[in-house]
Design a protein around this motif. Sequence first.
Motif, PDB file in Angstrom:
ATOM      1  N   TYR A 151       0.850  -1.192   0.000  1.00 27.80           N
ATOM      2  CA  TYR A 151       0.000   0.000   0.000  1.00 27.80           C
ATOM      3  C   TYR A 151       0.885   1.241   0.000  1.00 27.80           C
ATOM      4  O   TYR A 151       2.069   1.180   0.365  1.00 27.80           O
ATOM      5  N   PRO A 159      -1.918   0.552   5.857  1.00 26.82           N
ATOM      6  CA  PRO A 159      -3.366   0.780   5.863  1.00 26.82           C
ATOM      7  C   PRO A 159      -3.978   0.852   7.254  1.00 26.82           C
ATOM      8  O   PRO A 159      -5.017   1.504   7.448  1.00 26.82           O
ATOM      9  N   ASP A 187      -3.241   4.623   8.044  1.00 24.13           N
ATOM     10  CA  ASP A 187      -3.685   5.660   7.109  1.00 24.13           C
ATOM     11  C   ASP A 187      -4.915   5.170   6.349  1.00 24.13           C
ATOM     12  O   ASP A 187      -4.801   4.317   5.458  1.00 24.13           O
ATOM     13  N   PRO A 188      -6.103   5.686   6.662  1.00 22.81           N
ATOM     14  CA  PRO A 188      -7.321   5.225   5.988  1.00 22.81           C
ATOM     15  C   PRO A 188      -7.354   5.558   4.501  1.00 22.81           C
ATOM     16  O   PRO A 188      -8.134   4.976   3.751  1.00 22.81           O
ATOM     17  N   ASP A 189      -6.491   6.482   4.067  1.00 20.06           N
ATOM     18  CA  ASP A 189      -6.446   6.853   2.655  1.00 20.06           C
ATOM     19  C   ASP A 189      -5.387   6.066   1.874  1.00 20.06           C
ATOM     20  O   ASP A 189      -5.156   6.338   0.690  1.00 20.06           O
ATOM     21  N   ALA A 190      -4.753   5.106   2.521  1.00 21.17           N
ATOM     22  CA  ALA A 190      -3.723   4.318   1.844  1.00 21.17           C
ATOM     23  C   ALA A 190      -4.328   3.558   0.674  1.00 21.17           C
ATOM     24  O   ALA A 190      -5.415   2.993   0.777  1.00 21.17           O
ATOM     25  N   ARG A 191      -3.625   3.543  -0.454  1.00 19.01           N
ATOM     26  CA  ARG A 191      -4.096   2.873  -1.659  1.00 19.01           C
ATOM     27  C   ARG A 191      -3.287   1.616  -1.927  1.00 19.01           C
ATOM     28  O   ARG A 191      -2.065   1.608  -1.793  1.00 19.01           O
ATOM     29  N   HIS A 192      -3.998   0.578  -2.340  1.00 21.34           N
ATOM     30  CA  HIS A 192      -3.342  -0.671  -2.720  1.00 21.34           C
ATOM     31  C   HIS A 192      -2.660  -0.495  -4.074  1.00 21.34           C
ATOM     32  O   HIS A 192      -3.191   0.151  -4.980  1.00 21.34           O
TER      33      HIS A 192
END
Length: 388
Positions: free
Chosen positions: A183, A187, A190-195
């Motif tokens: 990510y 994750p 950080d709730p905005d983390a992107r896979h």
Amino acid sequence: MTGGAAEALAKAKRIVVKVGSALLVDRRSGLNADWLEGLVADVATLAGEGREVMLVSSGAIALGRSVLKLPPGLLKLEESQAAAAVGQIALAKAYADALGSRGLTAGQILLTLGDTEERRRYLNARATVATLFRLGAVPVINENDTVATTEIRYGDNDRLAARVAAMMSADLLVLLSDVDGLYTAPPALDPDARHIPVVERITPEIEAMAGAAASEYSRGGMRTKIEAGKIATEAGAAMVIARGDRLNPLAAIGEGAPATLFAAQPSPVMARKRWIAGHLNTAGRVTVDAGAVRALRFGKSLLPAGVKAIAGEFMRGDTILVLDEDGREVARGLVSYDAAEARAIMGLKSAAIEAVLGHGPRTAMIHRDDLVMARHLAGAADAPDEAA
């Protein structure tokens, strides 16, 4: 753009699968038999398609402490070794029984770090695995924790698996984990983390996403997986990080479950240089000036004149790191001098070395044939060499 994990698995002919302790062993109930049956079913499917699969499995210590009913908490080194001694027998039997139920034969190989760092032992291990493949067996590789003299860590076989993938010229390394890949940030924090489904190249930015810049000393978690990715991808193997805590985890990857694919790098270093590039236990470091960095990029040997500083007590023939003046890895290779001699001649032109050493100088501090550039600087020095 490189295809995803499912496509990589579908194309791979030789596959290394790393299994962590937490997937295979429950601390309270022991072996997770249902999960193992699902994994073996996947292996049998791949073998039935003519693919070669080898397993790099943690779990001996965790299983042994369950069998021995050792209390929770940190074990002393000798307790870990004793647990491994019991657990290796139980683990080998579990794999032999599970694979045997699918008509497959398990072959156990116990490796230590020295087995991949010392050239002769490396070649012997490679020949053994190749023979198991030729005879239709499934190699099950474990770290030989019963004789380990350094701290034993559960589930830290990521880099061992990468080293095995490089050693065996595998097409794909699969790290079964408790996360479904890399990510942009942790994750859980950080709730905005992107896979990230595909990583084309491991850059400093990718390393930073693992929590910190990786180094030869970093261990555990995503950082170790990124280190494994560098070893595997530079040897020509793609790598997948995927969730393993589900039944039939390889089938799930093939069906498109979320995962991160690290693309194999083009023009991988070959044979002897692959062995050098994958070294986990480097013996020292030399810092070189900008002129030496430029020369190395053009395929030249490292001469003493370009060396600014030396760290470590290495011997001739050891693998050492070559760093630039900002501390970044430029290359690694087999050094031609002991550390004491190297310190005595660093910075000197070749003509001045004989007076210091009392004998004629060798051709280089690290000869170009014994040197592998870091991937971000790779050039002529990484031309393919002999096949063995």
